[in-house]
Design a protein around this motif. Structure first.
Motif, PDB file in Angstrom:
ATOM      1  N   GLY A 178      30.235 -14.229  -7.223  1.00  0.00           N
ATOM      2  CA  GLY A 178      29.168 -13.775  -8.101  1.00  0.00           C
ATOM      3  C   GLY A 178      29.297 -14.371  -9.488  1.00  0.00           C
ATOM      4  N   LEU A 179      30.520 -14.395 -10.004  1.00  0.00           N
ATOM      5  CA  LEU A 179      30.767 -14.917 -11.345  1.00  0.00           C
ATOM      6  C   LEU A 179      30.325 -16.370 -11.472  1.00  0.00           C
ATOM      7  CD1 LEU A 179      32.015 -14.444 -14.161  1.00  0.00           C
ATOM      8  CD2 LEU A 179      34.213 -15.162 -13.193  1.00  0.00           C
ATOM      9  N   GLU A 180      30.501 -17.136 -10.425  1.00  0.00           N
ATOM     10  CA  GLU A 180      30.085 -18.544 -10.445  1.00  0.00           C
ATOM     11  C   GLU A 180      28.595 -18.705 -10.744  1.00  0.00           C
ATOM     12  OE1 GLU A 180      31.175 -20.107  -6.662  1.00  0.00           O
ATOM     13  OE2 GLU A 180      33.342 -20.082  -7.060  1.00  0.00           O
ATOM     14  N   GLN A 181      27.819 -17.673 -10.444  1.00  0.00           N
ATOM     15  CA  GLN A 181      26.366 -17.737 -10.630  1.00  0.00           C
ATOM     16  C   GLN A 181      25.907 -17.196 -11.978  1.00  0.00           C
ATOM     17  OE1 GLN A 181      24.451 -19.321  -8.371  1.00  0.00           O
ATOM     18  NE2 GLN A 181      26.412 -19.730  -7.341  1.00  0.00           N
ATOM     19  N   VAL A 182      26.844 -16.742 -12.805  1.00  0.00           N
ATOM     20  CA  VAL A 182      26.468 -16.199 -14.109  1.00  0.00           C
ATOM     21  C   VAL A 182      26.338 -17.337 -15.109  1.00  0.00           C
ATOM     22  CG1 VAL A 182      27.128 -14.657 -15.993  1.00  0.00           C
ATOM     23  CG2 VAL A 182      27.553 -13.985 -13.624  1.00  0.00           C
ATOM     24  N   LYS A 183      25.112 -17.590 -15.505  1.00  0.00           N
ATOM     25  CA  LYS A 183      24.835 -18.660 -16.457  1.00  0.00           C
ATOM     26  C   LYS A 183      23.507 -18.348 -17.144  1.00  0.00           C
ATOM     27  CE  LYS A 183      25.215 -21.176 -12.858  1.00  0.00           C
ATOM     28  NZ  LYS A 183      25.352 -22.239 -11.842  1.00  0.00           N
ATOM     29  N   PRO A 184      23.325 -18.828 -18.379  1.00  0.00           N
ATOM     30  CA  PRO A 184      22.089 -18.512 -19.095  1.00  0.00           C
ATOM     31  C   PRO A 184      20.871 -19.079 -18.405  1.00  0.00           C
ATOM     32  CG  PRO A 184      23.313 -20.240 -20.224  1.00  0.00           C
ATOM     33  CD  PRO A 184      24.213 -19.719 -19.148  1.00  0.00           C
ATOM     34  N   TRP A 185      19.809 -18.273 -18.411  1.00  0.00           N
ATOM     35  CA  TRP A 185      18.509 -18.617 -17.860  1.00  0.00           C
ATOM     36  C   TRP A 185      18.498 -18.640 -16.335  1.00  0.00           C
ATOM     37  CZ3 TRP A 185      16.290 -17.423 -22.020  1.00  0.00           C
ATOM     38  CH2 TRP A 185      16.825 -17.805 -23.256  1.00  0.00           C
ATOM     39  N   GLY A 186      19.550 -18.048 -15.752  1.00  0.00           N
ATOM     40  CA  GLY A 186      19.535 -17.718 -14.333  1.00  0.00           C
ATOM     41  C   GLY A 186      19.169 -16.249 -14.191  1.00  0.00           C
ATOM     42  N   PHE A 187      19.319 -15.719 -12.988  1.00  0.00           N
ATOM     43  CA  PHE A 187      18.906 -14.342 -12.732  1.00  0.00           C
ATOM     44  C   PHE A 187      20.051 -13.541 -12.115  1.00  0.00           C
ATOM     45  CE2 PHE A 187      15.154 -16.982 -12.668  1.00  0.00           C
ATOM     46  CZ  PHE A 187      14.288 -16.289 -13.502  1.00  0.00           C
ATOM     47  N   LEU A 188      20.038 -12.245 -12.394  1.00  0.00           N
ATOM     48  CA  LEU A 188      21.065 -11.388 -11.813  1.00  0.00           C
ATOM     49  C   LEU A 188      21.051 -11.455 -10.290  1.00  0.00           C
ATOM     50  CD1 LEU A 188      20.930  -8.217 -14.090  1.00  0.00           C
ATOM     51  CD2 LEU A 188      22.829  -9.838 -13.875  1.00  0.00           C
ATOM     52  N   GLY A 189      19.897 -11.693  -9.716  1.00  0.00           N
ATOM     53  CA  GLY A 189      19.810 -11.823  -8.269  1.00  0.00           C
ATOM     54  C   GLY A 189      20.588 -13.010  -7.727  1.00  0.00           C
ATOM     55  N   GLU A 221      24.573   0.718 -20.062  1.00  0.00           N
ATOM     56  CA  GLU A 221      23.353   0.210 -20.663  1.00  0.00           C
ATOM     57  C   GLU A 221      22.522  -0.490 -19.582  1.00  0.00           C
ATOM     58  OE1 GLU A 221      24.360  -2.547 -23.769  1.00  0.00           O
ATOM     59  OE2 GLU A 221      26.002  -1.325 -24.525  1.00  0.00           O
ATOM     60  N   GLU A 222      21.328  -0.910 -19.971  1.00  0.00           N
ATOM     61  CA  GLU A 222      20.595  -1.843 -19.114  1.00  0.00           C
ATOM     62  C   GLU A 222      21.387  -3.152 -19.072  1.00  0.00           C
ATOM     63  OE1 GLU A 222      16.163  -2.123 -19.534  1.00  0.00           O
ATOM     64  OE2 GLU A 222      16.615  -1.074 -21.411  1.00  0.00           O
ATOM     65  N   PRO A 223      21.282  -3.913 -18.010  1.00  0.00           N
ATOM     66  CA  PRO A 223      20.538  -3.646 -16.781  1.00  0.00           C
ATOM     67  C   PRO A 223      21.417  -2.935 -15.746  1.00  0.00           C
ATOM     68  CG  PRO A 223      21.412  -5.855 -16.707  1.00  0.00           C
ATOM     69  CD  PRO A 223      21.846  -5.279 -18.023  1.00  0.00           C
ATOM     70  N   TRP A 224      20.763  -2.329 -14.760  1.00  0.00           N
ATOM     71  CA  TRP A 224      21.477  -1.917 -13.563  1.00  0.00           C
ATOM     72  C   TRP A 224      21.725  -3.184 -12.737  1.00  0.00           C
ATOM     73  CZ3 TRP A 224      20.862  -2.016  -8.225  1.00  0.00           C
ATOM     74  CH2 TRP A 224      21.717  -1.181  -7.502  1.00  0.00           C
ATOM     75  N   VAL A 225      22.931  -3.314 -12.205  1.00  0.00           N
ATOM     76  CA  VAL A 225      23.327  -4.553 -11.525  1.00  0.00           C
ATOM     77  C   VAL A 225      23.624  -4.269 -10.050  1.00  0.00           C
ATOM     78  CG1 VAL A 225      24.941  -6.491 -11.523  1.00  0.00           C
ATOM     79  CG2 VAL A 225      24.291  -5.423 -13.694  1.00  0.00           C
ATOM     80  N   GLY A 226      22.769  -4.747  -9.178  1.00  0.00           N
ATOM     81  CA  GLY A 226      22.959  -4.546  -7.746  1.00  0.00           C
ATOM     82  C   GLY A 226      23.503  -5.786  -7.060  1.00  0.00           C
ATOM     83  N   TYR A 227      23.951  -5.606  -5.822  1.00  0.00           N
ATOM     84  CA  TYR A 227      24.588  -6.708  -5.082  1.00  0.00           C
ATOM     85  C   TYR A 227      23.970  -6.907  -3.703  1.00  0.00           C
ATOM     86  CZ  TYR A 227      27.613  -5.467  -8.858  1.00  0.00           C
ATOM     87  OH  TYR A 227      28.061  -5.164 -10.115  1.00  0.00           O
ATOM     88  N   ASN A 228      22.764  -6.382  -3.542  1.00  0.00           N
ATOM     89  CA  ASN A 228      21.996  -6.641  -2.335  1.00  0.00           C
ATOM     90  C   ASN A 228      20.680  -7.295  -2.727  1.00  0.00           C
ATOM     91  OD1 ASN A 228      23.444  -5.247   0.128  1.00  0.00           O
ATOM     92  ND2 ASN A 228      23.680  -3.848  -1.601  1.00  0.00           N
ATOM     93  N   SER A 229      20.729  -8.075  -3.795  1.00  0.00           N
ATOM     94  CA  SER A 229      19.529  -8.693  -4.363  1.00  0.00           C
ATOM     95  C   SER A 229      19.380 -10.133  -3.871  1.00  0.00           C
ATOM     96  CB  SER A 229      19.601  -8.634  -5.890  1.00  0.00           C
ATOM     97  OG  SER A 229      20.874  -9.069  -6.343  1.00  0.00           O
ATOM     98  N   ARG A 230      18.308 -10.775  -4.320  1.00  0.00           N
ATOM     99  CA  ARG A 230      17.989 -12.120  -3.873  1.00  0.00           C
ATOM    100  C   ARG A 230      17.989 -13.102  -5.041  1.00  0.00           C
ATOM    101  NH1 ARG A 230      18.721 -12.714   1.504  1.00  0.00           N
ATOM    102  NH2 ARG A 230      17.800 -10.972   2.659  1.00  0.00           N
ATOM    103  N   LYS A 231      18.367 -14.304  -4.752  1.00  0.00           N
ATOM    104  CA  LYS A 231      18.364 -15.378  -5.750  1.00  0.00           C
ATOM    105  C   LYS A 231      16.975 -15.502  -6.374  1.00  0.00           C
ATOM    106  CE  LYS A 231      19.712 -20.252  -6.194  1.00  0.00           C
ATOM    107  NZ  LYS A 231      20.755 -20.015  -7.209  1.00  0.00           N
ATOM    108  N   GLY A 232      16.937 -15.642  -7.702  1.00  0.00           N
ATOM    109  CA  GLY A 232      15.670 -15.778  -8.406  1.00  0.00           C
ATOM    110  C   GLY A 232      15.010 -14.465  -8.757  1.00  0.00           C
ATOM    111  N   GLU A 233      15.655 -13.344  -8.382  1.00  0.00           N
ATOM    112  CA  GLU A 233      15.097 -12.022  -8.665  1.00  0.00           C
ATOM    113  C   GLU A 233      15.983 -11.274  -9.662  1.00  0.00           C
ATOM    114  OE1 GLU A 233      14.658 -10.045  -4.931  1.00  0.00           O
ATOM    115  OE2 GLU A 233      13.053 -11.375  -4.228  1.00  0.00           O
ATOM    116  N   GLU A 234      15.565 -10.074 -10.031  1.00  0.00           N
ATOM    117  CA  GLU A 234      16.245  -9.207 -10.997  1.00  0.00           C
ATOM    118  C   GLU A 234      16.147  -9.787 -12.408  1.00  0.00           C
ATOM    119  OE1 GLU A 234      17.079  -6.272  -9.815  1.00  0.00           O
ATOM    120  OE2 GLU A 234      16.658  -6.911  -7.769  1.00  0.00           O
ATOM    121  N   MET A 235      16.873  -9.207 -13.350  1.00  0.00           N
ATOM    122  CA  MET A 235      16.712  -9.561 -14.766  1.00  0.00           C
ATOM    123  C   MET A 235      17.214 -10.963 -15.089  1.00  0.00           C
ATOM    124  SD  MET A 235      18.016  -7.460 -18.168  1.00  0.00           S
ATOM    125  CE  MET A 235      16.862  -6.097 -17.964  1.00  0.00           C
ATOM    126  N   LEU A 236      16.502 -11.607 -15.989  1.00  0.00           N
ATOM    127  CA  LEU A 236      16.901 -12.889 -16.545  1.00  0.00           C
ATOM    128  C   LEU A 236      18.210 -12.719 -17.319  1.00  0.00           C
ATOM    129  CD1 LEU A 236      15.958 -15.874 -17.283  1.00  0.00           C
ATOM    130  CD2 LEU A 236      15.007 -14.830 -19.365  1.00  0.00           C
TER     131      LEU A 236
END
Length: 293
Positions: A178-189, A221-236
């Motif tokens: 999951g951490l590998e996908q954390v980058k600016p202008w990506g999505f929590l999904g 705080e916001e956001p709520w962070v889920g782990y059954n989400s899809r790429k390109g979805e959830e908060m920016l």
């Protein structure tokens, strides 16, 4: 959300930097607004931390990390979980800080200790004695001068079965994926799908009802962070956001239940083991920084 239309370009920026808005966050806000116009969920200003706030949050993280590091050296078979609670309380207060869980919405302890089939929010107790072969999650959170940190680790007690050991290891790998996908202008999904896919590929399930959260100026705080989400979805994800990655991964089915007496402790419905690792992550201009683990 389009703050560029609400703040004059020559007025002081909303972030408190003292600089004019046009040279500070105007282009940043316009970029966020473009994602909002495209239909995406975008973060409010209140959860975007300033550099000064990040430094104070890091000071809180130093304490949280030190406590979990120490527990790693002393946790053992025969230790009861009330001893863990005592260590956390004493180490936190000795450093001029406060255990964030203590009295939070009525929670009566300084730390959560969740053993085997406990998913989260386990109550420390003199009656819960760690046994050879147990796995336990210790979830530690600290308030220092009003700034919050939050992380948890899994501990294998003595000689743990290969099945439990694999669950613990794969859950940690889920966090890393999951951490590998954390980058600016990506999505929590993007992060959430990476976590979910790795757990599923190993035959596990990920709890849906409980997830991660923003943190730093408040406990949750916001956001709520889920782990059954899809790429390109959830908060920016944008620079300055801080949130936890803390999937709860079950060896069996994903269904959970909450203790009907204390309304806090969460268990797997099928009584199969569950594991969780939690890290606290800052989104940066270049990618991410892990603040607490």
């Amino acid at each position: 959300m389009n703050m560029a239309k609400q703040i004059g370009r020559n007025e002081p920026c909303w972030c408190g930097s003292g600089r004019k808005y046009k040279v500070c966050h105007a282009s940043f806000d316009e970029k966020i607004h473009s994602f909002e116009e495209a239909g995406h969920i975008v973060p409010p200003h209140k959860i975007i931390k300033t550099p000064a706030q990040v430094e104070k949050i890091k000071e809180s993280c130093v304490i949280n990390i030190a406590i979990l590091d120490y527990l790693e050296t002393v946790i053992r078979p025969g230790m009861n979980t009330a001893e863990i609670d005592k260590i956390v309380y004493e180490m936190t207060t000795e450093r001029g800080a406060v255990p964030a869980p203590l009295h939070y919405e009525g929670f009566p302890y300084s730390v959560c200790t969740s053993v085997n089939e406990q998913v989260c929010h386990g109550f420390p107790s003199k009656d819960v004695v760690l046994q050879e072969g147990d796995i336990v999650n210790v979830d530690c959170s600290t308030i220092l001068n009003g700034f919050y940190s939050d992380s948890s680790r899994m501990f294998c007690i003595g000689d743990v079965s290969p099945e439990k050991k694999k669950l613990v290891e794969v859950t940690k790998e889920c966090v890393e994926k999951g951490l590998e996908q954390v980058k600016p202008w990506g999505f929590l999904g993007d992060m959430g799908q990476a976590v979910h896919d790795h757990a599923e590929a190993n035959g596990y399930t990920v709890v849906r009802e409980i997830g991660g959260h923003g943190v730093g100026l408040e406990f949750h705080e916001e956001p709520w962070v889920g782990y059954n989400s899809r790429k390109g979805e959830e908060m920016l994800m944008v620079p300055g956001m801080i949130f936890t990655i803390e999937p709860m991964v079950n060896m069996g089915k994903q269904a959970i239940c909450t203790d009907s007496h204390n309304h806090w402790e969460v268990y797997t419905k099928d009584h199969m083991p569950s594991a969780q690792w939690e890290i606290m992550v800052l989104v940066t201009e270049e990618g991410h920084e892990v603040l607490c683990w």
